[in-house]
Design an enzyme around this catalytic site. Structure first.
Site, PDB file in Angstrom:
ATOM      1  CG  HIS A 177      -1.751  -1.248   1.272  1.00 33.83           C
ATOM      2  ND1 HIS A 177      -2.834  -1.224   0.607  1.00 33.83           N
ATOM      3  CD2 HIS A 177      -1.826  -2.352   2.178  1.00 33.83           C
ATOM      4  CE1 HIS A 177      -3.458  -2.678   1.001  1.00 33.83           C
ATOM      5  NE2 HIS A 177      -2.949  -2.982   1.770  1.00 33.83           N
ATOM      6  CG  HIS A 202       3.027   5.443   6.251  1.00 33.20           C
ATOM      7  ND1 HIS A 202       2.677   5.257   7.605  1.00 33.20           N
ATOM      8  CD2 HIS A 202       1.925   5.737   5.855  1.00 33.20           C
ATOM      9  CE1 HIS A 202       1.600   5.571   7.946  1.00 33.20           C
ATOM     10  NE2 HIS A 202       0.949   6.225   6.850  1.00 33.20           N
ATOM     11  CG  HIS A 204      -0.456   8.623   2.373  1.00 35.81           C
ATOM     12  ND1 HIS A 204      -1.298   7.333   2.348  1.00 35.81           N
ATOM     13  CD2 HIS A 204      -0.050   8.374   3.827  1.00 35.81           C
ATOM     14  CE1 HIS A 204      -1.229   6.696   3.325  1.00 35.81           C
ATOM     15  NE2 HIS A 204      -0.765   7.242   4.371  1.00 35.81           N
ATOM     16  CG  HIS A 221       0.835  10.094   7.486  1.00 34.69           C
ATOM     17  ND1 HIS A 221      -0.385   9.512   6.877  1.00 34.69           N
ATOM     18  CD2 HIS A 221       0.738  11.477   7.272  1.00 34.69           C
ATOM     19  CE1 HIS A 221      -1.193  10.632   6.459  1.00 34.69           C
ATOM     20  NE2 HIS A 221      -0.484  11.691   6.735  1.00 34.69           N
ATOM     21  CB  THR A 290      -5.472   7.931   6.355  1.00 36.38           C
ATOM     22  OG1 THR A 290      -4.267   7.433   6.507  1.00 36.38           O
ATOM     23  CG2 THR A 290      -5.401   9.199   7.534  1.00 36.38           C
ATOM     24  CB  THR A 291      -4.743   2.606   5.946  1.00 35.67           C
ATOM     25  OG1 THR A 291      -4.021   2.571   7.231  1.00 35.67           O
ATOM     26  CG2 THR A 291      -3.976   3.524   5.075  1.00 35.67           C
TER      27      THR A 291
END
Length: 340
Positions: A177, A202, A204, A221, A290-291
């Site tokens: 992801h 990680h 995005h 994040h 957010t996941t």
């Protein structure tokens, strides 16, 4: 014996009664044989039995006697014969008692074929996360979801986030992801009187957070957890500019396959991932991951000052994940505080 055969035998029984009695039984009464009428001679025993077998075969649709045994008659169904009413009733009862045929199993839907795996488009996209698994329900039913478009923050004198970051060993994971960096213990933040340990960070693309409607090229994040299991996330906005040395160190250790984790030889000076001091003002609000599973109760701190990342570095991530940002969620009247 079926009702049809019984009905067919009734006239035959009457015919048999009219035939002369046979003396085959050794214990029968020795009565004199009746005198035959002059006009009719009794048939020989063999002829009478043959006639009886032929009439029986004709009534029942039978074949001739079996070879080698003239007393056996083979009965077959007469072609096109209509079943007797009793047989029809028996057939209907048997059909009613039989279990109904199993309906054909429907083909799996595209959603089911997805196997519960989530992503950022298609059947497992963000609008369906809450339906994929029971533990993902908050993604659709939660009332404090992230990310949000940060607007109308209340400007107050917020205590600065105390970052205790140091050069650390790290491992780079492509989890399917995003690119995730797992760091060694010993890095933490302190905010609102609580200490949170850094677990990983990680990326995005584009940024999930927006500020007054503006979206940035990427975001990092940094995920922290305290001793009670509560989460705090620091979001560092990344915008197009010069190359970022920390990002480049991560890209240099990218795994070759999804699901692989690569241990880097060097260390990361994590403080260099942050905006330089004194430009560490931030927005803060309560939100969620957010996941999936979109757990709520997460303390968010979004740094107001973005840091630069080169177009080439953005392009490297885009080759792996062109878009992995959840759409903004409703702020739902949440209080957003902004440091002066």
């Amino acid at each position: 014996m079926s009702a049809r055969i019984l009905l067919a035998l009734l006239p035959l029984a009457a015919a048999c009664a009219a035939l002369p009695a046979q003396a085959s039984d050794a214990h029968a009464d020795p009565k004199p044989a009746p005198v035959a009428a002059p006009a009719r001679k009794p048939l020989p025993e063999g002829d009478a039995m043959d006639k009886l077998r032929e009439r029986l075969a004709e009534k029942l649709g039978a074949t001739k006697a079996a070879p080698g045994n003239p007393n056996v008659v083979r009965v077959t169904a007469r072609p096109g014969a209509e079943p007797a009413p009793a047989e029809k009733a028996a057939e209907r009862a048997a059909h009613a008692a039989a279990p109904p045929p199993r309906p054909a199993r429907p083909a799996p839907s595209a959603h089911a074929a997805h196997g519960g795996h989530w992503g950022y488009n298609g059947p497992g996209g963000p609008e369906r996360w809450g339906e994929l698994k029971p533990e993902f329900a908050k993604c659709s039913t939660g009332t404090r979801q992230s990310p949000i478009d940060i607007r109308d923050g209340v400007r107050v004198q917020l205590d600065p986030v105390q970052f205790s970051y140091q050069p650390s060993a790290f491992r780079v994971l492509d989890n399917g992801h995003t690119i995730q960096v797992n760091v060694a213990a010993g890095n933490s933040i302190e905010v609102m009187g609580r200490r949170y340990e850094l677990l990983q960070f990680h990326f995005h693309r584009p940024s999930e957070e927006r500020i007054d409607g503006r979206q940035f090229d990427m975001v990092a994040h940094l995920v922290h957890k305290d001793l009670d299991g509560r989460l705090a996330v620091v979001a560092v906005l990344l915008e197009r500019g010069s190359a970022h040395p920390i990002v480049q160190s991560v890209w240099n250790n990218l795994p070759l396959e999804k699901g692989d984790e690569v241990g880097a030889r060097g260390t990361l000076d994590l403080a260099r991932l942050l905006p330089p001091e004194p430009q560490r003002q931030y927005f803060t609000y309560m939100g969620s991951l957010t996941t999936p599973p979109c757990s709520e109760g997460v303390l968010w701190m979004v740094m107001k000052q973005p840091v630069p990342i080169s177009p080439e570095q953005i392009g490297i991530f885009a080759r792996l994940y062109p878009m992995n940002a959840r759409p903004v969620q409703s702020a739902a009247g949440r209080l957003i505080k902004e440091s002066e």
